[in-house]
Motif scaffolding. Structure first.
Motif, PDB file in Angstrom:
ATOM      1  N   LEU A  96     -17.597 -72.835  97.322  1.00 16.88           N
ATOM      2  CA  LEU A  96     -17.501 -74.178  97.402  1.00 16.88           C
ATOM      3  C   LEU A  96     -18.295 -75.104  96.766  1.00 16.88           C
ATOM      4  CD1 LEU A  96     -15.229 -76.515  97.907  1.00 16.88           C
ATOM      5  CD2 LEU A  96     -15.916 -76.426 100.410  1.00 16.88           C
ATOM      6  N   CYS A  97     -19.565 -74.889  97.568  1.00 17.48           N
ATOM      7  CA  CYS A  97     -20.959 -75.672  97.356  1.00 17.48           C
ATOM      8  C   CYS A  97     -21.976 -74.683  97.313  1.00 17.48           C
ATOM      9  CB  CYS A  97     -20.593 -76.528  98.519  1.00 17.48           C
ATOM     10  SG  CYS A  97     -21.909 -77.633  98.715  1.00 17.48           S
ATOM     11  N   CYS A  98     -23.115 -75.437  96.849  1.00 20.45           N
ATOM     12  CA  CYS A  98     -24.369 -74.845  96.817  1.00 20.45           C
ATOM     13  C   CYS A  98     -24.892 -74.716  98.262  1.00 20.45           C
ATOM     14  CB  CYS A  98     -25.357 -75.702  96.032  1.00 20.45           C
ATOM     15  SG  CYS A  98     -25.543 -77.325  96.686  1.00 20.45           S
ATOM     16  N   THR A  99     -24.154 -75.202  99.333  1.00 21.64           N
ATOM     17  CA  THR A  99     -24.572 -75.003 100.633  1.00 21.64           C
ATOM     18  C   THR A  99     -24.032 -73.772 101.608  1.00 21.64           C
ATOM     19  OG1 THR A  99     -23.101 -76.447 101.811  1.00 21.64           O
ATOM     20  CG2 THR A  99     -25.103 -77.513 100.887  1.00 21.64           C
ATOM     21  N   ASP A 100     -23.278 -73.162 100.694  1.00 21.51           N
ATOM     22  CA  ASP A 100     -22.294 -72.081 101.390  1.00 21.51           C
ATOM     23  C   ASP A 100     -23.174 -70.681 101.084  1.00 21.51           C
ATOM     24  OD1 ASP A 100     -20.717 -70.341 102.527  1.00 21.51           O
ATOM     25  OD2 ASP A 100     -18.805 -71.173 101.160  1.00 21.51           O
ATOM     26  N   TYR A 101     -24.037 -70.503 102.182  1.00 20.24           N
ATOM     27  CA  TYR A 101     -25.004 -69.266 102.126  1.00 20.24           C
ATOM     28  C   TYR A 101     -24.256 -68.477 102.730  1.00 20.24           C
ATOM     29  CZ  TYR A 101     -28.783 -72.301 100.452  1.00 20.24           C
ATOM     30  OH  TYR A 101     -29.656 -73.232 100.086  1.00 20.24           O
ATOM     31  N   THR A 102     -23.316 -68.473 103.315  1.00 20.38           N
ATOM     32  CA  THR A 102     -22.536 -67.121 104.093  1.00 20.38           C
ATOM     33  C   THR A 102     -21.127 -67.150 103.624  1.00 20.38           C
ATOM     34  OG1 THR A 102     -21.932 -68.859 105.830  1.00 20.38           O
ATOM     35  CG2 THR A 102     -23.973 -67.401 106.024  1.00 20.38           C
ATOM     36  N   ARG A 103     -20.629 -67.655 102.611  1.00 22.33           N
ATOM     37  CA  ARG A 103     -19.470 -67.457 101.968  1.00 22.33           C
ATOM     38  C   ARG A 103     -18.196 -67.843 102.736  1.00 22.33           C
ATOM     39  NH1 ARG A 103     -22.599 -63.426  99.625  1.00 22.33           N
ATOM     40  NH2 ARG A 103     -22.155 -62.642  97.516  1.00 22.33           N
ATOM     41  N   LYS A 104     -18.413 -69.085 103.321  1.00 24.18           N
ATOM     42  CA  LYS A 104     -17.298 -69.713 104.330  1.00 24.18           C
ATOM     43  C   LYS A 104     -16.168 -69.859 103.454  1.00 24.18           C
ATOM     44  CE  LYS A 104     -20.208 -71.588 108.055  1.00 24.18           C
ATOM     45  NZ  LYS A 104     -20.498 -72.782 108.648  1.00 24.18           N
ATOM     46  N   VAL A 105     -16.385 -70.372 102.172  1.00 23.97           N
ATOM     47  CA  VAL A 105     -15.311 -70.619 101.418  1.00 23.97           C
ATOM     48  C   VAL A 105     -15.413 -70.165 100.018  1.00 23.97           C
ATOM     49  CG1 VAL A 105     -13.637 -72.664 100.492  1.00 23.97           C
ATOM     50  CG2 VAL A 105     -14.996 -72.892 102.674  1.00 23.97           C
ATOM     51  N   VAL A 106     -14.718 -69.089  99.755  1.00 22.30           N
ATOM     52  CA  VAL A 106     -14.707 -68.428  98.439  1.00 22.30           C
ATOM     53  C   VAL A 106     -13.531 -68.874  97.814  1.00 22.30           C
ATOM     54  CG1 VAL A 106     -14.855 -66.176  97.184  1.00 22.30           C
ATOM     55  CG2 VAL A 106     -16.295 -66.593  99.263  1.00 22.30           C
ATOM     56  N   LEU A 107     -13.651 -69.411  96.609  1.00 19.18           N
ATOM     57  CA  LEU A 107     -12.392 -69.682  96.030  1.00 19.18           C
ATOM     58  C   LEU A 107     -11.571 -68.780  95.088  1.00 19.18           C
ATOM     59  CD1 LEU A 107     -13.941 -73.497  94.800  1.00 19.18           C
ATOM     60  CD2 LEU A 107     -12.531 -73.011  96.718  1.00 19.18           C
ATOM     61  N   GLY A 108     -12.659 -67.582  94.828  1.00 14.75           N
ATOM     62  CA  GLY A 108     -12.008 -66.808  94.011  1.00 14.75           C
ATOM     63  C   GLY A 108     -13.189 -65.857  93.057  1.00 14.75           C
ATOM     64  N   ASN A 109     -13.066 -65.127  92.357  1.00 10.81           N
ATOM     65  CA  ASN A 109     -13.993 -64.110  91.779  1.00 10.81           C
ATOM     66  C   ASN A 109     -13.729 -64.445  90.170  1.00 10.81           C
ATOM     67  OD1 ASN A 109     -15.156 -61.744  90.418  1.00 10.81           O
ATOM     68  ND2 ASN A 109     -16.173 -61.846  92.485  1.00 10.81           N
ATOM     69  N   VAL A 110     -14.998 -64.870  89.589  1.00 10.58           N
ATOM     70  CA  VAL A 110     -14.680 -65.163  88.035  1.00 10.58           C
ATOM     71  C   VAL A 110     -14.628 -63.723  87.434  1.00 10.58           C
ATOM     72  CG1 VAL A 110     -15.668 -67.300  88.568  1.00 10.58           C
ATOM     73  CG2 VAL A 110     -17.087 -65.637  87.596  1.00 10.58           C
ATOM     74  N   ASP A 111     -15.371 -62.698  88.064  1.00  4.73           N
ATOM     75  CA  ASP A 111     -15.389 -61.419  87.410  1.00  4.73           C
ATOM     76  C   ASP A 111     -13.999 -60.789  87.354  1.00  4.73           C
ATOM     77  OD1 ASP A 111     -16.324 -59.250  86.096  1.00  4.73           O
ATOM     78  OD2 ASP A 111     -17.030 -58.246  87.948  1.00  4.73           O
ATOM     79  N   GLU A 112     -13.015 -61.026  88.317  1.00 13.15           N
ATOM     80  CA  GLU A 112     -11.715 -60.359  88.418  1.00 13.15           C
ATOM     81  C   GLU A 112     -10.733 -61.194  87.474  1.00 13.15           C
ATOM     82  OE1 GLU A 112     -10.991 -60.430  92.460  1.00 13.15           O
ATOM     83  OE2 GLU A 112     -12.628 -58.942  92.951  1.00 13.15           O
ATOM     84  N   LYS A 120     -16.856 -81.716  90.223  1.00 13.09           N
ATOM     85  CA  LYS A 120     -17.145 -81.329  89.077  1.00 13.09           C
ATOM     86  C   LYS A 120     -18.358 -80.219  88.575  1.00 13.09           C
ATOM     87  CE  LYS A 120     -21.089 -84.946  89.546  1.00 13.09           C
ATOM     88  NZ  LYS A 120     -21.350 -86.046  89.042  1.00 13.09           N
ATOM     89  N   GLN A 121     -18.492 -79.367  89.747  1.00 13.74           N
ATOM     90  CA  GLN A 121     -19.750 -78.553  89.631  1.00 13.74           C
ATOM     91  C   GLN A 121     -19.142 -77.031  89.977  1.00 13.74           C
ATOM     92  OE1 GLN A 121     -23.459 -79.856  89.706  1.00 13.74           O
ATOM     93  NE2 GLN A 121     -24.331 -77.946  90.868  1.00 13.74           N
ATOM     94  N   ALA A 122     -19.384 -76.111  89.596  1.00 12.05           N
ATOM     95  CA  ALA A 122     -18.873 -74.660  90.039  1.00 12.05           C
ATOM     96  C   ALA A 122     -20.003 -74.186  90.471  1.00 12.05           C
ATOM     97  CB  ALA A 122     -18.244 -73.904  88.898  1.00 12.05           C
ATOM     98  N   TYR A 123     -19.924 -73.286  91.586  1.00 18.31           N
ATOM     99  CA  TYR A 123     -21.039 -72.506  92.104  1.00 18.31           C
ATOM    100  C   TYR A 123     -20.633 -70.855  92.096  1.00 18.31           C
ATOM    101  CZ  TYR A 123     -22.494 -77.204  93.581  1.00 18.31           C
ATOM    102  OH  TYR A 123     -22.575 -78.459  93.393  1.00 18.31           O
ATOM    103  N   ILE A 124     -21.643 -70.193  91.205  1.00 17.41           N
ATOM    104  CA  ILE A 124     -21.012 -68.773  91.070  1.00 17.41           C
ATOM    105  C   ILE A 124     -22.154 -67.905  91.597  1.00 17.41           C
ATOM    106  CG2 ILE A 124     -20.385 -66.989  89.589  1.00 17.41           C
ATOM    107  CD1 ILE A 124     -19.213 -69.269  87.874  1.00 17.41           C
ATOM    108  N   LEU A 125     -21.801 -66.865  92.671  1.00 19.63           N
ATOM    109  CA  LEU A 125     -23.037 -65.960  93.232  1.00 19.63           C
ATOM    110  C   LEU A 125     -23.077 -64.813  92.034  1.00 19.63           C
ATOM    111  CD1 LEU A 125     -21.826 -66.149  96.949  1.00 19.63           C
ATOM    112  CD2 LEU A 125     -23.693 -67.424  95.724  1.00 19.63           C
ATOM    113  N   TRP A 126     -24.016 -63.874  92.378  1.00 16.13           N
ATOM    114  CA  TRP A 126     -24.268 -62.749  91.525  1.00 16.13           C
ATOM    115  C   TRP A 126     -23.511 -61.945  91.142  1.00 16.13           C
ATOM    116  CZ3 TRP A 126     -24.108 -57.998  93.026  1.00 16.13           C
ATOM    117  CH2 TRP A 126     -23.910 -57.719  94.662  1.00 16.13           C
ATOM    118  N   ASN A 127     -22.499 -61.617  92.042  1.00 13.37           N
ATOM    119  CA  ASN A 127     -21.238 -60.710  91.993  1.00 13.37           C
ATOM    120  C   ASN A 127     -19.984 -61.396  91.554  1.00 13.37           C
ATOM    121  OD1 ASN A 127     -20.308 -62.562  94.075  1.00 13.37           O
ATOM    122  ND2 ASN A 127     -19.734 -60.574  95.667  1.00 13.37           N
TER     123      ASN A 127
END
Length: 327
Positions: free
Chosen positions: A266-282, A254-261
């Protein structure tokens, strides 16, 4: 009734592999994943000035891309959240939000565009200066401000911060905020909640009582190992609350987590981008949220195959009883 309640706490992610009977049963007894996230949490920059012992940020930031969100991306995210009626918006993630000098204005803009959404922010309190506090109180936009303040004793606080923040200074900031907040109407303006992570470095009961005596809400949350990223979590845990596998998480449903770029992780615990679902800018939040990769991961989790998901397979949380809350 209790069995049905347990089933309804889980989600169902349809698959062509399901039989018709199985699909009907699960569709009836489980919760459906929304077509757009109910909550969006996104950071406008990548920086944090704290070094919390229970947070992977200090150990991972040097290996990660750093920067500030483009104004165009911020507008794009707000536009899409407005279009789909997001319920809760948190403009921070793995960072300290008030290191963004435009944060107060960003909150104002989000509220102007999406007045029905609850805007919730968590801060470490170090940047709650008069200008920021006055800005927050002058607008009717914020729903809740959570202040992560680790204990009410200098030794425990600064040990938890690993020397990155000064106890007296942060305490003065928070007490100044509370005084001004009360004078401006208190909870008629927004809710203040002082939170802390339960570790063996601090006295949580004493801290909660202290802040409640100041007239604000307070609670502690159970320690977790942040998807396996905190290797010393077991040594930080209170002796009577061992770490156990976290098997009933709703974050990825139910929750989306988006980084500055624009990367959605996947989750707020993903500090090293282990699971990037996609890029919302693209693409867009909608496209990434409903991408085959995101759907497949939710399906694995819903059906109990957590061992096949990075982060989830290693995630542990302390046993939690009492006055805590975990979100």
């Amino acid at each position: 009734m209790e069995a049905l309640k347990t089933l309804k706490s889980r989600y169902y992610v349809p698959s062509e592999e399901d039989s018709f009977a199985g699909r009907m049963w699960r569709s009836t007894t489980r919760r459906h994943v929304p077509s757009f996230p109910r909550t969006v949490q996104f950071e406008t920059h990548s920086a944090c000035n704290a070094a919390c012992v229970f947070c992977p940020y200090p150990d991972t930031i040097e290996s990660q891309p750093k920067g500030r969100m483009k104004p165009e991306l911020f507008e794009k995210i707000v536009d899409e959240m407005a279009r789909y009626g997001v319920r809760r918006i948190s403009p921070y993630l793995n960072n300290e939000p008030f290191l963004d000098p435009e944060m107060v204005e960003r909150i104002r803009e989000i509220h102007r565009r999406i007045p029905e959404a609850k805007i919730v922010l968590t801060t470490n309190g170090s940047r709650l200066d008069d200008k920021t506090v006055d800005g927050l109180l002058q607008m009717d936009a914020l729903h809740a401000l959570y202040i992560s303040f680790q204990g009410v004793e200098k030794a425990g606080y600064e040990a938890t911060m690993r020397g990155s923040l000064v106890f007296e200074k942060t305490l003065a900031n928070v007490e100044n905020l509370i005084g001004k907040w009360k004078a401006a109407g208190g909870e008629k303006r927004f809710k203040i909640v002082v939170t802390m992570v339960a570790t063996n470095l601090i006295d949580t009961d004493k801290a909660v009582a202290f802040w409640r005596s100041k007239g604000v809400q307070s609670k502690w949350t159970p320690l977790e190992n942040r998807g396996g990223n905190i290797v010393i979590a077991s040594t930080l845990a209170p002796s009577h609350k061992p770490l156990r596998r976290f098997a009933n998480c709703t974050r990825l449903f139910k929750q989306a987590y988006i980084l500055w770029n624009g990367d959605m992780v996947l989750c707020c615990t993903d500090y090293t981008r282990k699971v990037v679902l996609g890029n919302v800018d693209e693409t867009s939040i909608l496209d990434v949220w409903n991408s085959p990769k995101a759907v497949q991961i939710r399906r694995l989790y819903a059906e109990g195959f957590m061992d096949k998901i990075p982060l989830c397979k290693d995630c542990q949380i302390c046993d939690s009883t009492g006055d805590e809350e975990f979100e």
